[in-house]
Design a protein around this motif. Structure first.
Motif: not given
Ligand code: GDP
Length: 710
Positions: A557-560, A615-616, A659-662
């Protein structure tokens, strides 16, 4: 007035052919007096005043064979107007050895370079003017076979008649020895003759020594001169002369002959000035990769993919199967499995075949023409700055096809630490199985944005370089990079057959995988997405897969993209990366869409994910642990479970962080998302990663190093 020309040349230089051309059918054939060596002579067919004498084929004018003795006696004694030296142009070095000996005799000479018709084919460019300048006698190109240049040769011979050729000069120390010996010889002889005899005495030619009937004092003087020269050159006198002649020939040929291979090299050098330029090399490489991805994923390849998706798997195959299954009264569940599982899943994967084909066609062109070898060289320059070797680039290059051979290619790296590091990061490169994910995400979420697909390639490469920088600072991988020496092949036009073969091999491997492992996986995924734990057919949302997906989804979930479908697709991707697309094909094909063709799936995907989330998702799937086959290869190369787990852990960890940051930052910056505590954590992680990149390695790391597991 009669004119005498003598044909002299190496065996097989085309002397007989030339002789026949000159004399036609009218020849007299006999033997030389006292020996059974054939003696041929005839009149020039266009001018009966010219008599051609054919001498036996010889390699040199030493006194070792009857042919050589006959030839040199004849050349010394007979009244020859011009010697026609027939030289095999394709074998100049050996043939010119005899030419030099003829020049040493000071005879009037014309050098005829025969086989000139073959020169072009063999890629040899010969400058006869330079050759003539170097030898001091006329040089003409002829072809006895094609009857070319024969008249020109005769004209040159007429003009050279009785004109003594210039004497070839060798090393000054040898020349002074020769003039010392010349002083011992009878003064009534001509200068050329004395020099030639001096050469023969220097070579310890017994026949000449006997003929000259030198006194003991003369013999002694000659022997002393030879002994001094041998001492200076540290070689026997005959070897000195052989070396001098070949050195002369070498100098001459380097002046007058251009081999196409050398010339290609110089064109290669010019191209290399640009393509491996310190500043331009990387932008140019980035441009080529962008172009390749643009062609394969955005334009040319897409035409094929659209057809496969919309026509072949969109209507033809489902329609044919539908009719056949209705006719044969196939059970409903089996019909559903075939259409919604196999056709939707395998079809979704096979749809990317045209794009894969175009991509590998283009990559094969770059490889075949010699460009990729340069990139390894350019990368070495870059990698070396970070303590990696360009050797690590070769496995990465191979991994753009498939991670398994890529990982195996790391065996060429001798240094164990560098090898392990390379094994660990090689699968970051987007392999052919990841290509459908790239194409799907860029097509569905970023239409018209040509940077998205190639960015996957650079994310892979960036992850490798950045990992290299960070990991090299740790005790596990510290150390100097292995030296990287590779021979750069000359550029050449890519061979269509080998380029096609390379693209076809990739394509066939892709289809084979779709027909086996992906086929089975699609059946399993369909089953798990259609049944619940009591094995009752249920709606997708109540299926086993939905249950399992929901359990793991919060992790992502945090990766979107933490939906159960995205989660399941990522996990099935561990079996084979094509499964990511196969799973989407099945799951998004069943949710009420009219057909499974690309555009409907695109719309459904867009309903579930934002562009940044997609993208993530792409980044995570690019960087996380590779498929099982590649993990197996990593295990084999690492030779140890601890290292394998370390590699998988690192890959998944990096994928998650990236992925998290992006997603977190991208969502706020591009999609108007709210700043939350999670965004701050993402920012913190980014700062930590940058810190790990820029911080200096600690002193402890540079000292003696402990290696785990080996
Ligand atoms: P010789 O041993 O010096 O008398 O050489 P030949 O006249 O028998 O030729 C040797 C071989 O070279 C034969 O097969 C000839 O056909 C071939 N040959 C001679 N001159 C030429 C030429 O100008 N061009 C080509 N392509 N072949 C030649």
């Amino acid at each position: 007035m009669k004119v005498q020309f003598a044909l002299v040349g190496n065996p097989n230089s085309g002397k007989t052919s030339t002789f026949n051309q000159l004399t036609g059918a009218k020849q007299t054939v006999g033997n030389w007096p006292g020996v059974t060596v054939e003696r041929k002579s005839g009149k020039y067919k266009k001018d009966k005043h010219i008599v051609i004498q054919d001498l036996p084929g010889i390699y040199s004018l030493s006194p070792y064979t009857p042919e050589e003795v006959i030839s040199r006696n004849y050349l010394q004694e007979a009244a020859i107007d011009t010697v026609l030296n027939i030289v095999d142009g394709t074998n100049l070095e050996r043939n010119l050895y005899l030419t030099l000996q003829l020049l040493e005799m000071g005879l009037p000479l014309v050098v005829a370079i025969n086989m000139s018709d073959l020169l072009k084919k063999k890629g040899i460019q010969l400058n006869t003017d330079k050759l003539s300048y170097g030898l001091g006698v006329p040089v003409v190109k002829i072809s006895a076979l094609k009857q070319q240049g024969i008249d020109k040769m005769i004209n040159a011979a007429k003009q050279s008649a009785k004109q003594h050729s210039d004497v070839v000069r060798y090393d000054s120390r040898l020349e002074s020895a020769l003039s010392e010996i010349g002083r011992v010889l009878p003064t009534e002889l001509s200068e050329e003759k004395r020099r030639w005899l001096a050469i023969k005495l220097f070579e310890k030619d017994t026949l000449i020594a006997e003929m000259l009937q030198l006194s003991d004092t003369q013999k002694k003087e000659v022997a002393e001169t030879i002994a001094i020269a041998e001492m200076i050159f540290k070689e026997s006198s005959d070897a000195i002369l052989v070396n001098e002649r070949y050195a002369f020939i070498e100098g001459l040929l380097s002046l007058a002959v251009i081999r196409e291979a050398d010339q290609r090299l110089s064109i290669s050098d010019k191209i290399d000035h640009v393509l491996t330029h310190r500043v331009l090399a990387l932008p140019l490489f980035a441009f080529f990769m962008w172009l390749i991805y643009y062609l394969s994923i955005q334009t040319v390849g897409t035409l094929g993919t659209d057809w496969v998706n919309d026509v072949l798997f969109g209507s033809w195959i489902p329609d044919i199967l539908d009719r056949a299954m209705q006719q044969w009264h196939v059970a409903q569940w089996l019909q559903a499995m075939i259409q919604d599982g196999i056709v939707a899943g395998v079809g979704a994967v096979l749809g990317f075949l045209p794009q894969i084909f175009v991509l590998f066609f283009c990559l094969a062109i770059l490889e075949d023409c010699g460009y990729m070898a340069r990139i390894a060289f350019v990368m070495d320059r870059l990698f070396r700055k970070f303590g990696l070797s360009g050797k690590s680039f070769i496995p990465m290059l191979i991994a753009t096809g498939c991670g398994v051979p890529g990982v195996m290619a790391s065996r060429t790296i001798e240094n164990q630490k560098d090898r392990r590091l390379t094994v660990m990061v090689t699968t970051f490169m987007p392999c052919s199985a990841k290509l459908p994910i790239i194409a799907l995400i860029s097509g569905a979420f970023f239409p018209g944005r040509t940077w998205v697909a190639p960015s996957a390639y650079f994310i892979g490469m960036g992850a490798i370089i950045l990992s290299g920088i960070v990991l090299k600072k740790t005790a596990l991988f510290a150390g100097d990079p292995a030296p990287f020496i590779m021979e750069l092949p000359a550029y050449h036009m890519p061979q269509l057959t080998s380029v096609l073969k390379s693209a076809c091999d990739r394509g066939i491997a892709f289809v084979k995988k779709a027909g086996t492992i992906i086929f089975v996986a699609c059946i399993v995924i369909w089953f798990a997405s259609s049944y619940d734990f009591t094995l009752t057919r249920v709606a997708e949302e109540q299926s086993i897969l939905a249950f399992a997906g929901r359990a793991a989804a919060p992790l992502f979930a945090p990766l979107g993209w933490g939906t159960w479908r995205g989660t399941v697709a990522t996990i099935t991707g561990l079996v084979a990366k094509e499964n990511v697309i196969g799973t989407f094909g099945i799951l998004y094909g069943q949710t009420g869409a009219v057909s499974e063709s690309g555009n409907e799936i695109w719309q459904l995907l867009r309903n579930d994910y934002t562009a940044v989330a997609a993208y993530s998702f792409l980044i995570f799937n690019l960087l996380c642990a590779p498929c099982f086959a590649a993990i197996g290869a990593i295990h084999r190369e690492m030779g140890d479970s601890k290292w394998t787990w370390l590699a998988i852990g690192y890959q998944c960890g990096l994928a998650y962080c990236a992925s998290f940051i992006v997603y977190q930052l991208g969502h706020v910056i591009f999609e108007g998302g709210h700043l939350t505590i999670v965004t701050c954590i993402a920012f913190l992680v980014l700062c930590l990663m940058i810190f790990a990149l820029v911080k200096k390695p600690s002193r402890k790391m540079q000292g003696p190093i402990q290696v785990i597991g080996g």
